[in-house]
Design a protein around this motif. Structure first.
Motif, short mmCIF file in Angstrom:
data_model
loop_
_atom_site.label_atom_id
_atom_site.label_comp_id
_atom_site.label_asym_id
_atom_site.label_seq_id
_atom_site.Cartn_x
_atom_site.Cartn_y
_atom_site.Cartn_z
N TYR A 1 93.65 29.52 6.93
CA TYR A 1 94.03 29.98 8.27
C TYR A 1 94.71 31.34 8.22
N HIS A 2 95.32 31.70 7.13
CA HIS A 2 95.87 33.06 6.99
C HIS A 2 94.76 34.10 7.09
N ARG A 3 93.65 33.86 6.44
CA ARG A 3 92.52 34.80 6.50
C ARG A 3 91.96 34.88 7.92
N TYR A 4 91.81 33.71 8.57
CA TYR A 4 91.33 33.72 9.95
C TYR A 4 92.26 34.51 10.86
N LEU A 5 93.58 34.37 10.63
CA LEU A 5 94.55 35.06 11.45
C LEU A 5 94.42 36.57 11.32
N LEU A 6 94.15 37.07 10.14
CA LEU A 6 93.99 38.50 9.93
C LEU A 6 92.80 39.03 10.71
N VAL A 7 91.68 38.30 10.68
CA VAL A 7 90.48 38.75 11.39
C VAL A 7 90.72 38.78 12.90
N PHE A 8 91.28 37.72 13.43
CA PHE A 8 91.49 37.68 14.88
C PHE A 8 92.56 38.67 15.32
N THR B 1 92.96 41.64 14.13
CA THR B 1 92.24 42.92 14.23
C THR B 1 91.46 42.99 15.54
N LEU B 2 90.74 41.92 15.87
CA LEU B 2 89.98 41.90 17.12
C LEU B 2 90.90 42.06 18.33
N LEU B 3 92.04 41.43 18.28
CA LEU B 3 92.96 41.52 19.40
C LEU B 3 93.52 42.92 19.57
N VAL B 4 93.78 43.60 18.47
CA VAL B 4 94.28 44.99 18.55
C VAL B 4 93.23 45.87 19.21
N VAL B 5 91.96 45.70 18.83
CA VAL B 5 90.88 46.48 19.44
C VAL B 5 90.81 46.20 20.95
N LEU B 6 90.93 44.94 21.30
CA LEU B 6 90.89 44.58 22.72
C LEU B 6 92.05 45.19 23.48
N LEU B 7 93.25 45.20 22.88
CA LEU B 7 94.41 45.79 23.53
C LEU B 7 94.22 47.28 23.77
N LEU C 1 91.11 34.88 23.14
CA LEU C 1 91.59 35.50 21.90
C LEU C 1 93.08 35.23 21.68
N ALA C 2 93.86 35.29 22.78
CA ALA C 2 95.29 35.03 22.64
C ALA C 2 95.54 33.58 22.22
N SER C 3 94.80 32.66 22.83
CA SER C 3 94.96 31.24 22.46
C SER C 3 94.57 31.02 21.00
#
Length: 613
Positions: A269-276, A278-284, A24-26
């Protein structure tokens, strides 16, 4: 078993969680880089470079047209636009712009087409410069040629000038036709010029000889104009037809299309960045909960590790103390071994030293016996003088004193007694020096005190001790060079010198040999060299000569520790000892020592003192 299974599961879950986090970070970094690549400035700069290229191309065309009608021969303006366009094109190629798989081939094709066009135009311009230079030169010479011909006409008399008036008129008309042809090229004017050249060739036959050269020159230049002008005009048309501007326009269109495509990709890619994100915040958040649960376990493990570390430190400290005791004991044994070798050397030299001491002691004893006898005789003389005091009134007391003076040889005693005393003092001095050298040599260096000492003084002191070993075997030759005092353990270096000198003496054959001792300075080191002309050492023996307990002497005559200890002492001084030998010719030992131990190692030795020995 259950505990082991639980441990495996925990590690597997941690590994999976780590891989997911890394993925996810990558992905987040990738999307951020893709979405933040604002290349608007790059595209704008690229378009600006193309616009400058178009301006320079137009300037280049203008300079070509100026050169077409200019009288000057300066063609630098034709070169400068190409140089500047080359520089700008290099900047344009270095711009990093995004091109798709299909766009990239189109962009590369556009670049190749531009480069081909610019190369073709540069080639045509070079040809234009060559032909135009020839044309301009001929046009510039026409008035001069006409003036030369006119000057010839003016130098004739009136009658002759009237006869050749038609020739002059035809020549002038040919000149005007050539100049008009250079301005406006046409087949009719070319035909007129050819007719004029024909007439000029016919008229030349009727002209005097002084007209021949100017007429020939004029004809040649007009022929060149007739030939070069169409070539120059053709080159101008071909230069104007090179599609450099069209190629630059195509590149500009391609850049605009690429920028539009890049903007679309960036928004995606801006839209993709927003989705990922959100997923990263949940994981954190999930990881924060897991970390909080693991905190207590980590504290427990840390306390256990701290206890284990304390136990380990105690064990390490105990082992360090044991090793230190072992090192101290080893140093003590090494010191004892060096002292034992010293005592062995002293035992080996005892007979010779005793002989050296007995010699001065013998003549000291003899001198003292003679002095005792002389003193008794002086006592008799003094007693006679005392008795003579009472006999002063008697007759001839002086005759009796003179007779006694002659009998006791008083004048000889006055001369011999100072000589005996001086000899005795010299003998006592030799004994004192030998005893002092023996004392310094046999001193136990338990304190390991480093001192600044004179190496030559140590050599002389050692030679004084081993004089009895050398007296009947070899002559010692000294080649001394002034040396600075060196930081060392002086008594240990004396041991090295004694070992080398005794070995050299023992290497002599039945004939008396020579031992040469030399020294010198080399940068921040000093060197000592002991050379003998003895029997030499075999090549296979040289490699083992510094090994402990290795000796070539018969059993009972050597310990095999002399050179080994010398090697250790030199290495302890951070120096180097080497040997070179040739069987039957002799051996050379060379010792190199640093002047200061600090400069040799970077760390000063312990127990350093500033005293000199």
């Amino acid at each position: 078993m259950k505990r082991l299974t639980r441990l495996y599961r925990r590690r597997a879950s941690q590994l999976l969680l780590g891989l997911m986090t890394l993925f996810l970070a990558s992905t987040l970094v990738f999307l951020y880089l893709k979405s933040s690549r604002d290349q608007t400035a790059i595209y704008t700069q690229s378009r600006d470079l193309i616009r400058q290229l178009q301006q320079l191309n137009a300037q280049w065309d203008s300079e070509v047209l100026k050169a077409r009608i200019a009288i000057t021969h300066d063609y630098d303006p034709l070169v400068m636009p190409l140089t500047e366009m080359t520089r700008l094109w290099a900047q344009l190629e270095s711009r990093a712009t995004d091109h798709g798989a299909t766009d990239l081939s189109g962009w590369q094709a556009g670049q190749a087409a531009y480069q081909a066009a610019i190369q073709e135009k540069a080639r045509l311009v070079d040809q234009f410069k060559t032909h135009n230079a020839v044309l301009r030169n001929s046009l510039a010479f026409l008035p001069t040629a006409e003036d030369d011909i006119q000057a010839q006409f003016n130098s004739m008399d009136d009658e002759r000038r009237l006869q050749l008036q038609d020739v002059a008129t035809d020549t002038y008309d040919l000149l005007l036709s050539s100049l008009e042809f250079a301005q406006v090229t046409s087949d009719e004017r070319a035909a007129d010029i050819l007719v004029g050249l024909g007439k000029l060739a016919i008229n030349k036959q009727s002209l005097p000889s002084e007209f021949q050269a100017p007429v020939d020159t004029l004809s040649n230049h007009i022929s060149l104009i007739l030939r070069e002008q169409p070539v120059v005009n053709s080159l101008l048309e071909r230069i104007a037809a090179v599609p450099v501007a069209e190629r630059l326009d195509a590149l500009t269109t391609h850049l605009n299309q690429d920028q539009q495509a890049a903007d679309l990709v960036e928004h995606r890619y801006h839209r993709y960045l927003l989705v990922f994100s959100t997923l990263l915040v949940v994981l954190l958040l999930y990881l924060a909960v897991r970390l909080q649960r693991s905190f207590a376990e980590i504290n427990r493990v840390n306390r256990a590790l701290q206890s284990a570390n304390e136990t380990l430190e105690q064990l390490v400290e105990q082992r360090t103390q044991a090793l230190q005791l072992e090192i101290n004991e080893r140093k003590h044994l090494e010191s004892q071994l060096v002292q034992s070798e010293k005592l062995a050397s002293l035992g080996q030299l005892a007979a010779g030293v005793a002989h050296e001491i007995n010699n001065p002691m013998g003549f000291i004893s003899s001198n003292l016996s003679t002095l005792e006898r002389y003193f008794n005789q002086l006592q008799q003389m003094l007693e006679a003088y005392r008795h003579s005091e009472a006999l002063i009134p008697q007759q001839n007391p002086r005759d009796r004193l003179d007779a006694l003076r002659a009998e006791l040889e008083l004048d000889f005693l006055k001369e011999d007694i100072p000589l005996l005393i001086r000899e005795s003092k010299d003998g006592i001095g030799r004994v004192v020096q030998i005893v002092k050298d023996l004392k310094n040599f046999s001193r136990v260096d338990n304190d390991q005190t480093w001192q600044f000492a004179n190496l030559q003084h140590g050599i002389d002191s050692t030679l004084n001790i081993v004089a009895s070993e050398l007296k009947y075997k070899a002559d010692v030759i000294k080649h001394y060079t002034p040396l600075p005092d060196i930081e060392c353990l002086a008594s240990q270096l004396n041991q090295v010198v004694m070992n080398l000198v005794i070995n050299a003496a023992q290497a002599m054959g039945p004939e008396r040999g020579t031992i040469t001792i030399s020294n010198g300075v080399d940068g921040d080191t000093v060197w000592l060299q002991v050379t003998d002309n003895g029997c030499g050492i075999a090549a296979d023996t040289v490699q083992k000569i510094f090994d402990p307990f290795f000796t070539t002497k018969p059993v009972g005559e050597g310990t095999g520790l002399g050179l080994s200890l010398s090697y250790g002492i030199v290495k302890k001084h951070r120096g180097n000892i080497s040997v070179s030998s040739e069987l039957g010719k002799g051996t050379t030992f060379r010792v190199v020592l640093p002047i200061r131990q600090t400069a040799a190692q970077g760390t000063p030795p312990k127990n350093r003192t500033a005293h000199r020995s």
